[in-house]
Every structure is written in structure tokens, then in C-alpha cells.
Scaffold this motif. Structure first.
Motif, short mmCIF file in Angstrom:
data_model
loop_
_atom_site.label_atom_id
_atom_site.label_comp_id
_atom_site.label_asym_id
_atom_site.label_seq_id
_atom_site.Cartn_x
_atom_site.Cartn_y
_atom_site.Cartn_z
N MET A 1 0.82 -1.16 -0.03
CA MET A 1 0.10 -0.09 0.07
C MET A 1 0.83 1.40 -0.02
O MET A 1 1.68 1.41 0.97
N THR A 2 0.56 2.21 -0.88
CA THR A 2 1.32 3.57 -0.71
C THR A 2 0.59 4.42 0.29
O THR A 2 -0.59 4.34 0.31
N GLN A 3 1.51 5.18 0.80
CA GLN A 3 1.13 6.08 1.71
C GLN A 3 0.00 7.18 0.99
O GLN A 3 0.27 7.54 -0.10
N PRO A 4 -1.04 7.75 1.72
CA PRO A 4 -1.97 8.58 1.29
C PRO A 4 -1.11 9.81 1.00
O PRO A 4 0.03 10.31 1.71
N PHE A 5 -1.24 10.61 -0.24
CA PHE A 5 -0.49 11.86 -0.42
C PHE A 5 -1.03 12.85 0.06
O PHE A 5 -2.13 13.22 0.11
N SER A 6 0.08 13.77 0.80
CA SER A 6 -0.34 15.29 1.24
C SER A 6 0.88 15.91 0.87
O SER A 6 1.82 15.66 0.80
N LEU A 7 0.38 17.27 0.70
CA LEU A 7 1.54 18.37 0.77
C LEU A 7 2.10 18.55 1.71
O LEU A 7 1.42 18.76 2.81
N THR A 76 6.82 10.37 -10.57
CA THR A 76 6.28 10.49 -9.07
C THR A 76 5.08 11.31 -8.95
O THR A 76 3.89 10.80 -8.33
N VAL A 77 5.12 12.51 -9.41
CA VAL A 77 3.94 13.14 -9.23
C VAL A 77 2.81 12.63 -9.94
O VAL A 77 1.51 12.40 -9.55
N MET A 78 2.87 11.96 -11.24
CA MET A 78 1.77 11.35 -11.89
C MET A 78 1.23 10.15 -10.90
O MET A 78 -0.08 9.98 -10.75
N ARG A 79 2.21 9.47 -10.67
CA ARG A 79 1.65 8.11 -9.84
C ARG A 79 1.02 8.45 -8.31
O ARG A 79 -0.05 7.99 -7.93
N ARG A 80 1.50 9.53 -7.61
CA ARG A 80 1.17 10.04 -6.36
C ARG A 80 -0.23 10.86 -6.40
O ARG A 80 -1.10 10.96 -5.52
N CYS A 81 -0.14 12.00 -7.49
CA CYS A 81 -1.24 12.94 -7.64
C CYS A 81 -2.26 12.84 -8.52
O CYS A 81 -3.66 13.24 -8.50
N PHE A 82 -2.13 11.77 -9.60
CA PHE A 82 -3.01 11.59 -10.76
C PHE A 82 -2.80 10.18 -11.15
O PHE A 82 -2.65 10.16 -12.31
N PRO A 83 -3.50 9.44 -10.16
CA PRO A 83 -3.09 8.07 -10.53
C PRO A 83 -3.86 7.48 -11.76
O PRO A 83 -3.66 6.35 -12.38
#
Ligand code: ADP
Ligand code: MG
Length: 167
Positions: A1-7, A76-83
């Protein structure tokens, strides 16, 4: 499981700036403070918001851009923020086309042929990565390309790590 993303809090502060009226926005801060990540994320949001728009990410040396943003930050941005957004990198023209036809282009200003090609295009966003390495003339040349007509307000993003004392 990937961590939930937050800024991070700094990235939230940066986003308030990015969402404001300013055309030219410079983020400065220590290395690894998340500048490049938040700017790439904002650039992708703009690309997704307006179909058929063009967004350029530039650095002095193309090899350095490829070794950092192209192979690491952007995926990384695409995977974490725009899966849910499919994308593919063209290694012929070093660009990514999004499902809405918007284009994200990666360019080095050390390559004459690429620079010529860039000069023939108009962008809605121009992002200068590691700007302390970019000559002022090259930056001004890029700014003339910040001219694509679209529903988006034109934006220039710049990031810079603190220069060495020799800079
Ligand atoms: N909000 C975030 N959540 C998780 N990881 C992040 C976040 N922002 C940045 N990162 C990661 O932290 C590292 C440094 O970010 P980066 O944007 O390259 O920093 P800078 O450009 O300021 O040197 C990278 O590995 C990046 O993927
Ligand atoms: Mg960076």
C-alpha cells in the motif's frame, strides 16, 4: 500500500502563490524541500484543466533534466497525484501527451537544435528548473514563447536552490 498523499505546509504556501494573480513565480528554498514536485504538480493541473495546451519544463542541461524530472519527479507526481491519468513519454521529442491532448515538453537550453524547435512553439506555462544555472538571455528567449492563447492565464514558474557562495 502506498501512503496517502499530502502536500507539506511549505507546498501549501507555494500553492497559494501559484493560484494567485502573479505571472512570474519564483520558489526558493533548500534542496529537497519539495519545490520541483509542487511546481510539476501545478503544471500538470494546468495541462489537465485546458485541452490542447502546451507546457514546457526547461533546464540548462538536458541531461540533468532527464536524470531528475523526466525519470523521477514527473513519474512520481503522476503516480502520487494523478493515478487515474494515463500518460506516456515520447523519447523522440521528450514530451508527454495527456488524454486531453495537452502536451508537456522537456527541454535543455544547451542543445541548439532543441532550442530552435522550442522557439517555434508557444506555451501556456514555462517552467525553469534550477534557474541559477540558466543564462538570463536564455530565460528571456523562453519568455517570448510564453504566449499560447488558451483559457489559462500565462505563467512562468522558476525554482532555484540556494546558490553556492561562488555563484
Ligand atoms: N508532498 C510530498 N509528499 C511526499 N514526497 C514528496 C512531496 N513533495 C516532494 N516529495 C519528494 O521529496 C523529494 C524532494 O522533492 P523535490 O521537489 O525534488 O525538492 P527540491 O526541488 O526542493 O529539491 C523528492 O523525492 C520528491 O518526490
Ligand atoms: Mg528541485
Amino acid at each position: 500500500m502506498t501512503q496517502p498523499f499530502s502536500l507539506t505546509p511549505d507546498q501549501h504556501a507555494a500553492n497559494r502563490l501559484l493560484g494567485g494573480a502573479a505571472t512570474h513565480i519564483l520558489l526558493r528554498g533548500g534542496a529537497r524541500s519539495g519545490k520541483t514536485f509542487v511546481l510539476v504538480r501545478a503544471l500538470v493541473i494546468r495541462a489537465l484543466r485546458a485541452t490542447g495546451t502546451r507546457h514546457g519544463i526547461f533546464r540548462h542541461r538536458f541531461n540533468a533534466l532527464r536524470a531528475t524530472i523526466v525519470v523521477d519527479t514527473f513519474p512520481t507526481v503522476m503516480r502520487r497525484c494523478f493515478p487515474s491519468v494515463p500518460w506516456q513519454l515520447s523519447r523522440t521529442d521528450w514530451s508527454v501527451t495527456l488524454p486531453n491532448g495537452s502536451l508537456i515538453m522537456f527541454g535543455g537550453l544547451d542543445d541548439e537544435e532543441r532550442t530552435e524547435k522550442i522557439l517555434g512553439l508557444e506555451f501556456a506555462t514555462v517552467y525553469l528548473n534550477e534557474a541559477s544555472q540558466v543564462a538570463y538571455g536564455a530565460r528571456n528567449m523562453l519568455l517570448t514563447r510564453l504566449a499560447q492563447k488558451s483559457p489559462l492565464a500565462l505563467k512562468e514558474y522558476i525554482d532555484a536552490n540556494p546558490p553556492t557562495t561562488a555563484h
